[in-house]
Design a protein around this motif. Sequence first.
Motif, mmCIF file in Angstrom:
data_model
loop_
_atom_site.group_PDB
_atom_site.id
_atom_site.type_symbol
_atom_site.label_atom_id
_atom_site.label_comp_id
_atom_site.label_asym_id
_atom_site.label_seq_id
_atom_site.Cartn_x
_atom_site.Cartn_y
_atom_site.Cartn_z
ATOM 1 N N LEU A 113 3.068 -39.223 12.087
ATOM 2 C CA LEU A 113 3.716 -39.508 10.804
ATOM 3 C C LEU A 113 3.561 -38.342 9.832
ATOM 4 O O LEU A 113 4.510 -37.989 9.111
ATOM 5 C CB LEU A 113 3.139 -40.777 10.187
ATOM 6 C CG LEU A 113 3.503 -42.095 10.855
ATOM 7 C CD1 LEU A 113 2.907 -43.259 10.067
ATOM 8 C CD2 LEU A 113 5.010 -42.265 10.976
ATOM 9 N N GLU A 114 2.386 -37.742 9.810
ATOM 10 C CA GLU A 114 2.180 -36.579 8.939
ATOM 11 C C GLU A 114 3.062 -35.412 9.383
ATOM 12 O O GLU A 114 3.617 -34.683 8.548
ATOM 13 C CB GLU A 114 0.707 -36.189 8.955
ATOM 14 C CG GLU A 114 -0.198 -37.220 8.289
ATOM 15 C CD GLU A 114 -1.673 -36.986 8.577
ATOM 16 O OE1 GLU A 114 -1.994 -35.977 9.264
ATOM 17 O OE2 GLU A 114 -2.504 -37.796 8.132
ATOM 18 N N MET A 115 3.206 -35.234 10.684
ATOM 19 C CA MET A 115 4.091 -34.189 11.197
ATOM 20 C C MET A 115 5.544 -34.464 10.822
ATOM 21 O O MET A 115 6.298 -33.537 10.480
ATOM 22 C CB MET A 115 3.953 -34.075 12.713
ATOM 23 C CG MET A 115 2.646 -33.475 13.180
ATOM 24 S SD MET A 115 2.566 -33.421 14.998
ATOM 25 C CE MET A 115 0.990 -32.584 15.222
ATOM 26 N N ALA A 116 5.952 -35.731 10.886
ATOM 27 C CA ALA A 116 7.323 -36.083 10.514
ATOM 28 C C ALA A 116 7.579 -35.770 9.045
ATOM 29 O O ALA A 116 8.648 -35.249 8.678
ATOM 30 C CB ALA A 116 7.584 -37.559 10.801
ATOM 31 N N ALA A 117 6.602 -36.074 8.180
ATOM 32 C CA ALA A 117 6.760 -35.772 6.753
ATOM 33 C C ALA A 117 6.823 -34.266 6.525
ATOM 34 O O ALA A 117 7.631 -33.777 5.715
ATOM 35 C CB ALA A 117 5.600 -36.385 5.962
ATOM 36 N N TYR A 118 5.998 -33.519 7.235
ATOM 37 C CA TYR A 118 6.015 -32.060 7.146
ATOM 38 C C TYR A 118 7.369 -31.517 7.605
ATOM 39 O O TYR A 118 7.967 -30.644 6.964
ATOM 40 C CB TYR A 118 4.885 -31.502 8.001
ATOM 41 C CG TYR A 118 4.845 -30.007 8.123
ATOM 42 C CD1 TYR A 118 4.194 -29.216 7.174
ATOM 43 C CD2 TYR A 118 5.426 -29.362 9.217
ATOM 44 C CE1 TYR A 118 4.143 -27.831 7.302
ATOM 45 C CE2 TYR A 118 5.379 -27.985 9.351
ATOM 46 C CZ TYR A 118 4.739 -27.225 8.390
ATOM 47 O OH TYR A 118 4.694 -25.858 8.526
ATOM 48 N N ALA A 119 7.870 -32.024 8.735
ATOM 49 C CA ALA A 119 9.173 -31.590 9.250
ATOM 50 C C ALA A 119 10.286 -31.896 8.258
ATOM 51 O O ALA A 119 11.206 -31.086 8.050
ATOM 52 C CB ALA A 119 9.445 -32.274 10.585
ATOM 53 N N ASP A 120 10.202 -33.048 7.630
ATOM 54 C CA ASP A 120 11.201 -33.442 6.628
ATOM 55 C C ASP A 120 11.189 -32.482 5.447
ATOM 56 O O ASP A 120 12.246 -32.024 4.985
ATOM 57 C CB ASP A 120 10.884 -34.864 6.176
ATOM 58 C CG ASP A 120 11.913 -35.428 5.211
ATOM 59 O OD1 ASP A 120 13.120 -35.348 5.506
ATOM 60 O OD2 ASP A 120 11.505 -35.955 4.166
ATOM 61 N N ASP A 121 10.016 -32.139 4.968
ATOM 62 C CA ASP A 121 9.894 -31.223 3.831
ATOM 63 C C ASP A 121 10.469 -29.848 4.138
ATOM 64 O O ASP A 121 10.961 -29.161 3.242
ATOM 65 C CB ASP A 121 8.431 -31.068 3.423
ATOM 66 C CG ASP A 121 7.888 -32.294 2.706
ATOM 67 O OD1 ASP A 121 8.703 -33.106 2.225
ATOM 68 O OD2 ASP A 121 6.649 -32.440 2.644
ATOM 69 N N ARG A 122 10.406 -29.439 5.398
ATOM 70 C CA ARG A 122 10.869 -28.103 5.765
ATOM 71 C C ARG A 122 12.308 -28.066 6.261
ATOM 72 O O ARG A 122 12.818 -27.010 6.628
ATOM 73 C CB ARG A 122 9.947 -27.491 6.824
ATOM 74 C CG ARG A 122 8.787 -26.759 6.146
ATOM 75 C CD ARG A 122 7.497 -27.459 6.377
ATOM 76 N NE ARG A 122 6.431 -26.831 5.553
ATOM 77 C CZ ARG A 122 5.725 -27.523 4.685
ATOM 78 N NH1 ARG A 122 5.980 -28.805 4.457
ATOM 79 N NH2 ARG A 122 4.756 -26.942 4.001
ATOM 80 N N GLY A 123 12.963 -29.207 6.302
ATOM 81 C CA GLY A 123 14.388 -29.226 6.638
ATOM 82 C C GLY A 123 14.705 -29.369 8.107
ATOM 83 O O GLY A 123 15.840 -29.088 8.530
ATOM 84 N N ILE A 124 13.739 -29.793 8.914
ATOM 85 C CA ILE A 124 14.039 -30.099 10.309
ATOM 86 C C ILE A 124 14.958 -31.308 10.348
ATOM 87 O O ILE A 124 14.851 -32.232 9.544
ATOM 88 C CB ILE A 124 12.737 -30.312 11.106
ATOM 89 C CG1 ILE A 124 12.030 -28.959 11.258
ATOM 90 C CG2 ILE A 124 12.982 -30.954 12.458
ATOM 91 C CD1 ILE A 124 10.663 -29.026 11.902
ATOM 92 N N THR A 125 15.882 -31.312 11.291
ATOM 93 C CA THR A 125 16.987 -32.265 11.285
ATOM 94 C C THR A 125 16.579 -33.684 11.661
ATOM 95 O O THR A 125 16.957 -34.655 10.998
ATOM 96 C CB THR A 125 18.084 -31.800 12.268
ATOM 97 O OG1 THR A 125 18.387 -30.429 12.040
ATOM 98 C CG2 THR A 125 19.338 -32.638 12.114
ATOM 99 N N THR A 126 15.815 -33.820 12.764
ATOM 100 C CA THR A 126 15.684 -35.118 13.422
ATOM 101 C C THR A 126 14.295 -35.317 14.014
ATOM 102 O O THR A 126 13.709 -34.380 14.555
ATOM 103 C CB THR A 126 16.718 -35.231 14.571
ATOM 104 O OG1 THR A 126 18.025 -35.030 14.057
ATOM 105 C CG2 THR A 126 16.653 -36.589 15.256
ATOM 106 N N VAL A 127 13.797 -36.534 13.925
ATOM 107 C CA VAL A 127 12.695 -37.007 14.745
ATOM 108 C C VAL A 127 13.299 -37.816 15.881
ATOM 109 O O VAL A 127 14.139 -38.689 15.653
ATOM 110 C CB VAL A 127 11.715 -37.881 13.938
ATOM 111 C CG1 VAL A 127 10.754 -38.639 14.861
ATOM 112 C CG2 VAL A 127 10.927 -37.035 12.949
ATOM 113 N N GLN A 128 12.879 -37.521 17.095
ATOM 114 C CA GLN A 128 13.369 -38.264 18.260
ATOM 115 C C GLN A 128 12.222 -39.040 18.879
ATOM 116 O O GLN A 128 11.118 -38.515 19.048
ATOM 117 C CB GLN A 128 13.958 -37.314 19.300
ATOM 118 C CG GLN A 128 14.455 -38.016 20.562
ATOM 119 C CD GLN A 128 14.910 -37.017 21.616
ATOM 120 O OE1 GLN A 128 15.391 -35.933 21.301
ATOM 121 N NE2 GLN A 128 14.735 -37.365 22.876
#
Length: 323
Positions: free
Chosen positions: A28-43
Amino acid sequence: MPVTVVRFNLVEPGATPTSLSARYRAALEMAAYADDRGITTVQTEEHHGVDDNWLPSPFAFAGAVFGATRTIAVTVSAVIGPLHDPLRLAEDIAVLDLLSGGRLVTVAGIGYRPEEYAQFGVEWKRRGRLQDELLETVLKAWTGEEFEYRGRTVRVTPRPFSDPHPLLLVGGSSRAAARRAARLGLPFFPSAHLPELEAHYKELLTEYGTEGWTMMPAAETPLLHLAEDPDRAWADHGARFLHEARTYASWQSGSIRSAVRSAATTVDELRAEGVYRILTPEECLAQGLDNYVLHPLAGGMPVEEGWRSLRLFAEQVLPRLKD
């Protein structure tokens, strides 16, 4: 800009409840980090009763991701449709669609492991008919209107956020899956790079007079891990990738096609094969891919190593992909 994906299946061989809880929270922390940096998708995905704790509940995980993020999409690829009650699935997806503002993408497959069907008391031979019923039911349910279901009148509320309904794709590698998608006017998600099946789907759209489109993996869709020293990372963690690859391969018959299917039996074979790739940031950029799929916690990867991979991608690769 290429599509960027962070994949989580939360595998951890020999996990304890404490270690697995820490892994879920790290994801979940990685997903939030990815979201902040503009990564498109969690699969994420769905499998049941696996010794190494493969994630069985993708929609619960998706809900937690949506609560921790603002813009990133979550793709469930794939939900095993016949294992789910159609009305409850329609409700769950509608609620997630409302919570996320339309960020959920669901790929509905029928699976390929008879033991999963046995676990839930679902007849393997009826999986095609059950998948047809499920897809037809959720589409009716999301209208918010009454309809007939198994001999009774039902109505599902609330209606989803997305209009006309949440994004739902039919997954698979068979002509039956392509026909199912075309008949219902749903997008088709081949499970591998199968141009001939995509062409067949388009022919079927004309036959049924429906509209649809294909989201197909590229000819190469490697699972990526970033490291400053790939040789050392293969030496330290190659067995984790091999474990996951061998587990996944053991479930698949000769007729199943998958973009990430591996035939490797050793770490050296796996590295040479290229389904899993450990790369430096410069090597990652040189791949020139349409889709960059990061797999930071593959095979029970230590959380700190997963973070190193994700940060290398977000800090040294992603900004240059945006240029």
